[in-house]
Design a protein around this motif. Structure first.
Motif, PDB file in Angstrom:
ATOM      1  N   MET A  80       0.847  -1.164   0.000  1.00 32.81           N
ATOM      2  CA  MET A  80       0.000   0.000   0.000  1.00 32.81           C
ATOM      3  C   MET A  80       0.895   1.230   0.000  1.00 32.81           C
ATOM      4  O   MET A  80       1.855   1.320   0.733  1.00 32.81           O
ATOM      5  N   SER A  81       0.547   2.209  -0.813  1.00 31.98           N
ATOM      6  CA  SER A  81       1.378   3.401  -0.924  1.00 31.98           C
ATOM      7  C   SER A  81       1.111   4.353   0.239  1.00 31.98           C
ATOM      8  O   SER A  81       0.124   4.230   0.958  1.00 31.98           O
ATOM      9  N   TRP A 118      -4.947   8.573   3.076  1.00 30.18           N
ATOM     10  CA  TRP A 118      -6.393   8.667   2.863  1.00 30.18           C
ATOM     11  C   TRP A 118      -7.154   7.816   3.871  1.00 30.18           C
ATOM     12  O   TRP A 118      -8.194   8.233   4.399  1.00 30.18           O
ATOM     13  N   ILE A 119      -6.646   6.647   4.160  1.00 34.73           N
ATOM     14  CA  ILE A 119      -7.317   5.766   5.129  1.00 34.73           C
ATOM     15  C   ILE A 119      -7.293   6.398   6.519  1.00 34.73           C
ATOM     16  O   ILE A 119      -8.308   6.406   7.221  1.00 34.73           O
ATOM     17  N   ALA A 127      -2.213   6.203  -0.130  1.00 35.38           N
ATOM     18  CA  ALA A 127      -3.388   5.412   0.241  1.00 35.38           C
ATOM     19  C   ALA A 127      -3.511   5.319   1.759  1.00 35.38           C
ATOM     20  O   ALA A 127      -4.617   5.404   2.307  1.00 35.38           O
ATOM     21  N   GLN A 128      -2.391   5.178   2.444  1.00 41.31           N
ATOM     22  CA  GLN A 128      -2.416   5.129   3.907  1.00 41.31           C
ATOM     23  C   GLN A 128      -2.896   6.459   4.481  1.00 41.31           C
ATOM     24  O   GLN A 128      -3.653   6.490   5.451  1.00 41.31           O
TER      25      GLN A 128
END
Length: 84
Positions: free
Chosen positions: A1-2, A8-9, A5-6
Protein backbone atom coordinates in the motif's frame (compact mmCIF):
# COMPACT_ATOMS: atom_id res chain seq x y z
CA UNK A 1 0.00 0.00 0.00
CA UNK A 2 1.38 3.40 -0.92
CA UNK A 3 1.88 6.28 1.45
CA UNK A 4 -0.89 8.22 -0.28
CA UNK A 5 -3.39 5.41 0.24
CA UNK A 6 -2.42 5.13 3.91
CA UNK A 7 -2.89 8.87 4.36
CA UNK A 8 -6.39 8.67 2.86
CA UNK A 9 -7.32 5.77 5.13
CA UNK A 10 -6.06 7.62 8.22
CA UNK A 11 -7.94 10.76 7.10
CA UNK A 12 -11.17 8.80 6.68
CA UNK A 13 -10.72 7.08 10.04
CA UNK A 14 -10.17 10.43 11.75
CA UNK A 15 -13.30 11.72 10.04
CA UNK A 16 -15.28 8.68 11.17
CA UNK A 17 -14.14 9.02 14.78
CA UNK A 18 -14.81 12.76 14.77
CA UNK A 19 -18.26 12.26 13.24
CA UNK A 20 -19.08 9.63 15.84
CA UNK A 21 -17.97 11.90 18.69
CA UNK A 22 -19.97 14.78 17.22
CA UNK A 23 -23.05 12.56 16.98
CA UNK A 24 -22.66 11.77 20.69
CA UNK A 25 -22.65 15.50 21.46
CA UNK A 26 -25.41 16.72 19.12
CA UNK A 27 -27.21 13.41 18.55
CA UNK A 28 -28.21 11.24 15.62
CA UNK A 29 -26.52 9.86 12.57
CA UNK A 30 -25.53 6.60 11.00
CA UNK A 31 -22.19 5.45 9.65
CA UNK A 32 -22.31 7.48 6.42
CA UNK A 33 -23.57 10.61 8.17
CA UNK A 34 -20.80 10.30 10.77
CA UNK A 35 -18.19 9.88 8.06
CA UNK A 36 -19.44 12.83 6.01
CA UNK A 37 -19.82 15.18 8.95
CA UNK A 38 -16.39 14.16 10.27
CA UNK A 39 -14.59 14.63 6.97
CA UNK A 40 -16.25 18.00 6.30
CA UNK A 41 -15.73 18.90 9.94
CA UNK A 42 -12.01 18.20 9.62
CA UNK A 43 -11.72 20.99 7.06
CA UNK A 44 -14.01 23.34 8.99
CA UNK A 45 -12.34 22.67 12.34
CA UNK A 46 -8.86 23.08 10.92
CA UNK A 47 -9.87 26.38 9.34
CA UNK A 48 -11.57 27.66 12.50
CA UNK A 49 -8.70 26.80 14.83
CA UNK A 50 -6.17 28.36 12.46
CA UNK A 51 -8.27 31.47 11.77
CA UNK A 52 -8.89 32.08 15.47
CA UNK A 53 -5.26 31.33 16.37
CA UNK A 54 -6.19 28.63 18.88
CA UNK A 55 -3.44 26.22 19.87
CA UNK A 56 -4.33 23.29 22.09
CA UNK A 57 -0.81 22.69 23.38
CA UNK A 58 -1.07 18.95 22.78
CA UNK A 59 1.98 17.31 21.24
CA UNK A 60 0.18 14.29 19.79
CA UNK A 61 -0.81 15.30 16.24
CA UNK A 62 -3.43 12.56 15.90
CA UNK A 63 -5.29 13.72 19.02
CA UNK A 64 -5.16 17.33 17.83
CA UNK A 65 -6.57 16.35 14.44
CA UNK A 66 -9.40 14.39 16.04
CA UNK A 67 -10.27 17.33 18.31
CA UNK A 68 -10.23 19.79 15.39
CA UNK A 69 -12.35 17.47 13.26
CA UNK A 70 -14.82 16.84 16.11
CA UNK A 71 -15.31 20.53 16.81
CA UNK A 72 -15.70 21.17 13.10
CA UNK A 73 -18.20 18.32 12.75
CA UNK A 74 -20.27 19.71 15.63
CA UNK A 75 -20.31 23.11 13.91
CA UNK A 76 -21.26 21.52 10.57
CA UNK A 77 -24.12 19.50 12.10
CA UNK A 78 -25.47 22.50 14.00
CA UNK A 79 -25.36 24.72 10.89
CA UNK A 80 -27.06 21.99 8.86
CA UNK A 81 -29.83 21.76 11.46
CA UNK A 82 -30.33 25.54 11.41
CA UNK A 83 -30.57 25.52 7.61
CA UNK A 84 -32.96 22.56 7.57
Amino acid sequence: MSVGAQAWIVFLLIGLVAGFLASLVVGGGGLIRCLLSGVIGAFVGGFLFQALGISLGIENALVVQIIHATVGAIVVVLIARVIA
